[in-house]
Design a protein around this motif. Structure first.
Motif, PDB file in Angstrom:
ATOM      1  N   ALA A  55       6.871 -31.350  50.455  1.00 46.25           N
ATOM      2  CA  ALA A  55       7.686 -31.810  49.331  1.00 46.25           C
ATOM      3  C   ALA A  55       9.182 -31.633  49.607  1.00 46.25           C
ATOM      4  O   ALA A  55       9.990 -32.514  49.294  1.00 46.25           O
ATOM      5  N   VAL A  56       9.563 -30.518  50.200  1.00 44.52           N
ATOM      6  CA  VAL A  56      10.985 -30.282  50.498  1.00 44.52           C
ATOM      7  C   VAL A  56      11.484 -31.305  51.502  1.00 44.52           C
ATOM      8  O   VAL A  56      12.585 -31.858  51.361  1.00 44.52           O
ATOM      9  N   VAL A  92      14.350 -24.737  53.354  1.00 44.74           N
ATOM     10  CA  VAL A  92      14.993 -24.726  52.044  1.00 44.74           C
ATOM     11  C   VAL A  92      16.462 -24.338  52.137  1.00 44.74           C
ATOM     12  O   VAL A  92      17.260 -24.668  51.248  1.00 44.74           O
ATOM     13  N   GLU A  93      16.852 -23.644  53.189  1.00 44.27           N
ATOM     14  CA  GLU A  93      18.240 -23.222  53.324  1.00 44.27           C
ATOM     15  C   GLU A  93      19.124 -24.303  53.934  1.00 44.27           C
ATOM     16  O   GLU A  93      20.346 -24.220  53.860  1.00 44.27           O
ATOM     17  N   VAL A 140      18.111 -28.465  47.842  1.00 43.59           N
ATOM     18  CA  VAL A 140      17.058 -28.901  46.927  1.00 43.59           C
ATOM     19  C   VAL A 140      16.539 -27.655  46.210  1.00 43.59           C
ATOM     20  O   VAL A 140      15.684 -26.936  46.735  1.00 43.59           O
ATOM     21  N   PRO A 141      17.048 -27.355  45.017  1.00 47.14           N
ATOM     22  CA  PRO A 141      16.562 -26.176  44.289  1.00 47.14           C
ATOM     23  C   PRO A 141      15.070 -26.300  43.982  1.00 47.14           C
ATOM     24  O   PRO A 141      14.573 -27.383  43.681  1.00 47.14           O
ATOM     25  N   VAL A 142      14.372 -25.173  44.058  1.00 43.93           N
ATOM     26  CA  VAL A 142      12.961 -25.115  43.709  1.00 43.93           C
ATOM     27  C   VAL A 142      12.834 -24.290  42.430  1.00 43.93           C
ATOM     28  O   VAL A 142      13.175 -23.106  42.407  1.00 43.93           O
ATOM     29  N   LEU A 143      12.371 -24.949  41.365  1.00 42.18           N
ATOM     30  CA  LEU A 143      12.147 -24.288  40.080  1.00 42.18           C
ATOM     31  C   LEU A 143      10.654 -24.001  39.967  1.00 42.18           C
ATOM     32  O   LEU A 143       9.848 -24.931  39.964  1.00 42.18           O
ATOM     33  N   VAL A 144      10.293 -22.733  39.892  1.00 39.30           N
ATOM     34  CA  VAL A 144       8.891 -22.318  39.954  1.00 39.30           C
ATOM     35  C   VAL A 144       8.430 -21.835  38.589  1.00 39.30           C
ATOM     36  O   VAL A 144       9.123 -21.043  37.940  1.00 39.30           O
ATOM     37  N   ASP A 164      15.644 -17.656  45.502  1.00 42.56           N
ATOM     38  CA  ASP A 164      16.990 -17.275  45.941  1.00 42.56           C
ATOM     39  C   ASP A 164      17.502 -18.206  47.040  1.00 42.56           C
ATOM     40  O   ASP A 164      18.644 -18.665  47.006  1.00 42.56           O
ATOM     41  N   ALA A 165      16.660 -18.480  48.041  1.00 45.33           N
ATOM     42  CA  ALA A 165      17.100 -19.280  49.182  1.00 45.33           C
ATOM     43  C   ALA A 165      17.428 -20.713  48.790  1.00 45.33           C
ATOM     44  O   ALA A 165      18.325 -21.333  49.366  1.00 45.33           O
ATOM     45  N   SER A 166      16.722 -21.257  47.811  1.00 44.60           N
ATOM     46  CA  SER A 166      16.935 -22.652  47.414  1.00 44.60           C
ATOM     47  C   SER A 166      17.940 -22.789  46.267  1.00 44.60           C
ATOM     48  O   SER A 166      18.216 -23.901  45.832  1.00 44.60           O
TER      49      SER A 166
END
Length: 874
Positions: free
Chosen positions: A774-775, A814-815, A820-824, A842-844
């Protein structure tokens, strides 16, 4: 925090206790639990339940529990207490808690916590529900509990996945229930009553020396759903106990004497019947209720205002104003409640969608609802909830926005605007140790506030509730656009779109918007530990005066419970008041529905409640005591948090009335919309069979559905599911249900309906592999702003098939740019408390939201901010 007092209402306590089992070991100590607990609940000092309101059930068959639940849920109107003591069982995965009755075997003849108990309680008519579970694995009830729709508090005898000794002790009651009885019967030193949260704290202290069979500390757990206030469970106190209020004693005496004299009159009437009538009366009819059913009014409001309005509704029901006859009502016994008010809340966008689809709203209530051309797949009966008779939004601007979305003709709902019932000014919270130089807290222009917090000065990040989801966010935006230079917002005309874009650049950053003031402030609490949370020392929240005062004083804030003391100065925010920005005015809107048969008495009841709410010796006393400003210009009421210097607010700041017109509100919203950048969201949904356990699947589908409510021409989405049903053994495979870039929510809704219907995959969900794919896809997306919304229960892994180094590959990916922020949304037992999810957030530069009562709305607030993110955001 407000406390719910159920005295004088129709309450019920259902005590379900099983000590004698046919196929399982007996629990001799449980035999004495119901009788002793009933004695305590009916004791004069407890002063909550009366004779006949406590029901004991010793079930041998599951249907006996269902029958008892059905009865009490139909009868209770005030407090419903449900207690279970007996054996409990769970599946191998820790889910699907089963309560065991006398005839239960390990897997048969059991009572499902999720499918049976919660389904009955969801249909209860009580104002508040309190559940106490004393059984092995009681702590595992917390997951399915989050799907509960009623205002409920849950006390679990121990933490998840723990057995307990209760029931195997010598007779005289189990350890847990003995401690519970003692607290309810004797009270707590220094307190005039025992609330639910008091009870939980005291039980933890008393059981701290006990151990579970696994050797762990015995720690009761608790959870709350759809309510942030507390519930009083006993009025016992070691000190001098205040007398029961006269109005409650009179009502109880009236009810008792009415039933007594009714029976006497019936006996005399029977004796007086002539013998020649030849009629033999074999059974005396049961006594009629002392009071006929009260007219039920439904009050819809914003989540932030719900606790205070619940208390106001209760105070009104118990007041003399609610015992006077209404027009067209006829004669009723003195002291009977004329109206009963149910208070519930929903986010602003859901309220707007409900009124826009009022035809379906009414149709669903009558069982005839169908999708209309403009309904956008909304389900108003689920959210916001039942059709309201009264709507109290946060501001008049919310009313204008709802009216704008309603059809010009043909709507069955008519909104009748009336005056405000309470005010609370808007403020900008500045960290106490970073106060602004040469800026007047009680009346600074927005220009001064923006300059004083920019990179050159305090370098603070401005955090605002979403204008889409929150009335506070909408009014803050209106003030920022129309009163930028400190002039009167009402006389400023149309907003300057260039100014709007500049203002949004200061407010826009991934995750910078929240679903409301209280949810925003909850994320800034020192005890908040969610992954990806913002730095509170460098943040300036745009909230309401009341919510900021509650935050500083350590009161319950959003889903954060109350603290034992106010926050220390280093963790508090000082209120700065933007000049000439209108306050939240909380107008009362009467909602009439076409075809209502009892329209006249219903309108009269609404008018009576509205008059009482605005009376200085009525509702104003209740609302000002909880931190609102009164409608008559009077100061804070007795007990108001605004009077505490540690609230760090200014009573010198004026209350600015709302004077903007509907056109200005529309122009501000259009300006806000034009200031946003296009966005694209990819929903990555775990559809492994473990999602069906513990009530996770409905929450997951509801969260994904909230994303679809926000899509449009410039805000597109995609929907992927993992693992893939067509290739269940392929760890890298995902099922592309809707391709990224879609602006039509219909395909997504159809796919979610299929998933909700059980379209799951019997295979572990390889989160890292699916997320890596997905990323990579989203990195190639041409959208200016983009994010991935990952909804999962837990990372089941791919076992031996897992590719080597997949976690390292994902972390590096992801870095890399573009971001691309990941909202979980993590629905598993550990929530966000795993290294993998914390590092991912944190990394995204994303966020992790743990499952809980506010999880869906919290995630929606983060998603609403994606379209506001611009290059250069901090």
């Amino acid at each position: 925090m407000s406390e719910y007092d159920a005295r004088g209402k129709v309450n019920r306590a259902l005590l379900i206790c099983v000590d004698d089992y046919r196929h399982l070991r007996p629990l001799p100590a449980v035999r004495d639990n119901p009788g002793e607990l009933e004695r305590v609940l009916l004791a004069p000092g407890t002063d909550l339940f009366t004779k006949g309101e406590v029901v004991i059930c010793r079930p041998q068959e599951p249907w006996e529990v269902e029958q008892a639940l059905d009865a009490v849920t139909q009868e209770a109107r005030g407090l419903l207490l449900v207690y279970f003591s007996g054996h409990g069982r769970v599946g191998r995965d820790g889910g699907n808690l089963q309560l065991m009755v006398g005839a239960s075997e390990r897997r048969h003849k059991t009572v499902s916590w999720q499918d049976t108990v919660l389904s009955y309680l969801d249909n209860a008519r009580a104002d508040r529900i309190v559940i106490v579970l004393e059984c092995c694995y009681a702590g595992n009830a917390g997951e399915a509990f989050h799907a509960c729709r009623a205002p409920t508090s849950l006390l679990m005898a121990a933490q998840p996945n723990r057995r307990i000794f209760s029931g195997e002790e010598p007779t005289g009651g189990s350890v847990f229930t003995r401690a519970l009885r003692q607290i309810l019967e004797q009270g707590i030193p220094g307190k005039q009553f025992v609330t639910f949260e008091d009870l939980v704290r005291e039980l933890r202290d008393q059981l701290a020396g006990e151990r579970t069979p696994m050797g762990d500390v015995w720690e009761p757990r608790s959870a709350k759903q759809n309510t942030v206030d507390d519930v009083i469970l006993s009025f016992a106190t070691p000190g001098i106990r205040p007398p029961t209020p006269l109005r409650i004693r009179l009502r109880r005496r009236l009810n008792t004497s009415f039933r007594h004299w009714f029976r006497i009159l019936m006996v005399l009437a029977i004796i007086a019947v002539p013998a020649t009538a030849g009629v033999v009366l074999l059974n005396l009819p049961g006594a009629a209720a002392a009071c006929p059913p009260a007219l039920e009014l439904r009050l819809l409001t914003a989540p932030e205002a719900e606790p205070a309005l619940r208390q106001a509704a209760f105070d009104y029901e118990m007041s003399a104003a609610n015992t006077r006859p209404l027009n067209g009502e006829g004669d009723l016994p003195d002291g009977c409640r004329r109206a009963q008010i149910t208070v519930y809340s929903a986010a602003k966008d859901q309220v707007d969608q409900g009124f826009a689809a009022a035809g379906r709203w009414q149709g669903e209530a009558h069982g005839t609802g169908k999708d209309g051309p403009d309904d956008k797949g909304t389900d108003p009966l689920y959210r916001p909830g039942p059709q309201p008779d009264i709507w109290i939004p946060e501001s008049t601007a919310d009313y204008y926005e709802a009216r704008r979305g309603m059809p010009a003709k043909g709507s069955p709902a008519t909104l009748h605007y009336s005056a405000p019932v309470a005010y609370t000014p808007l403020v900008v919270g500045i960290p106490a140790h970073r106060r602004l130089d040469d800026v007047e807290p009680a009346g600074a222009s927005w220009r001064e506030l923006l300059t004083g917090t920019d990179r050159t000065h305090r370098d603070l990040r401005l955090l605002r509730p979403s204008p889409v989801l929150s009335g506070t966010g909408l009014l803050h935006t209106l003030g920022l656009y129309l009163a930028h230079d400190g002039s009167d917002a009402a006389s400023s005309g149309a907003p300057d779109l260039t100014l709007a874009r500049h203002a949004e650049e200061r407010l826009s950053a991934p995750g910078s918007q929240y679903a409301g003031s209280t949810e925003l402030l909850c994320s800034l609490r020192p005890d908040a530990d969610a992954a990806g949370s913002v730095d509170r020392t460098k943040s300036a929240p745009l909230v309401s005066e009341k919510s900021l005062a509650d935050y500083n004083l350590g009161r319950a804030t959003g889903s954060c419970p109350a603290l034992d003391a106010p926050l220390p100065l280093r963790n508090r925010y000082v209120a700065y008041y933007p000049r000439h920005v209108p306050a939240l005015d909380h107008p009362l809107i009467r909602v009439d529905w076409h075809g209502t048969r009892d329209a006249t008495p219903r309108q009269a009841a609404v008018a009576g409640f509205a008059t009482w709410l605005r009376a200085e010796d009525g509702g104003q006393r209740t609302l000002t005591a909880r931190g609102y400003r009164g409608v008559h210009g009077t100061g804070p009421g007795a007990g108001s948090p605004l009077l505490d210097s540690r609230a760090d607010i200014s009573l010198l700041a004026p209350t600015v009335p709302f004077r903007a017109d509907p056109d200005q509100v529309s122009q501000v919203l259009d300006g806000y919309d034009k200031a946003q950048k296009s966005s694209q969201v990819l929903i990555l949904l775990d559809t492994s069979t473990s999602m069906a356990d513990g009530g996770r699947l409905p929450t997951a589908v509801r969260a994904a559905g909230r994303v679809l409510e926000m899509v449009g021409a410039r805000h597109t989405y995609g929907l992927w599911a993992f693992p893939d049903r067509a290739h269940p053994t392929d760890a890298d495979a995902v099922r592309e249900l809707v391709p990224p870039g879609s602006a039509d929510p219909a395909p997504g809704r159809a796919a979610l309906n299929r998933i909700a219907g059980g379209e799951l995959v019997e295979h572990g969900a390889a989160m890292e592999e699916a997320l890596t794919r997905a990323v990579r896809r989203m990195k190639k997306s041409p959208a200016t702003n983009k994010a991935i919304v990952l909804i999962l229960d837990q990372d089941d892994g791919a076992g031996p098939a897992r590719a080597a180094g997949v976690e390292r590959t994902l972390g590096t990916l992801v870095e890399e740019r573009p971001e691309v922020p990941v909202l979980v949304l993590a629905l598993g037992k550990n929530g966000c408390d795993t290294f993998a999810l914390q590092r991912l957030a944190d990394a995204s530069h994303g966020q992790c939201v743990p499952g809980g009562p506010q999880a869906v709305d919290t995630l929606a607030g983060r998603i609403a901010s994606i379209g506001t993110a611009t290059k250069g955001d901090r």
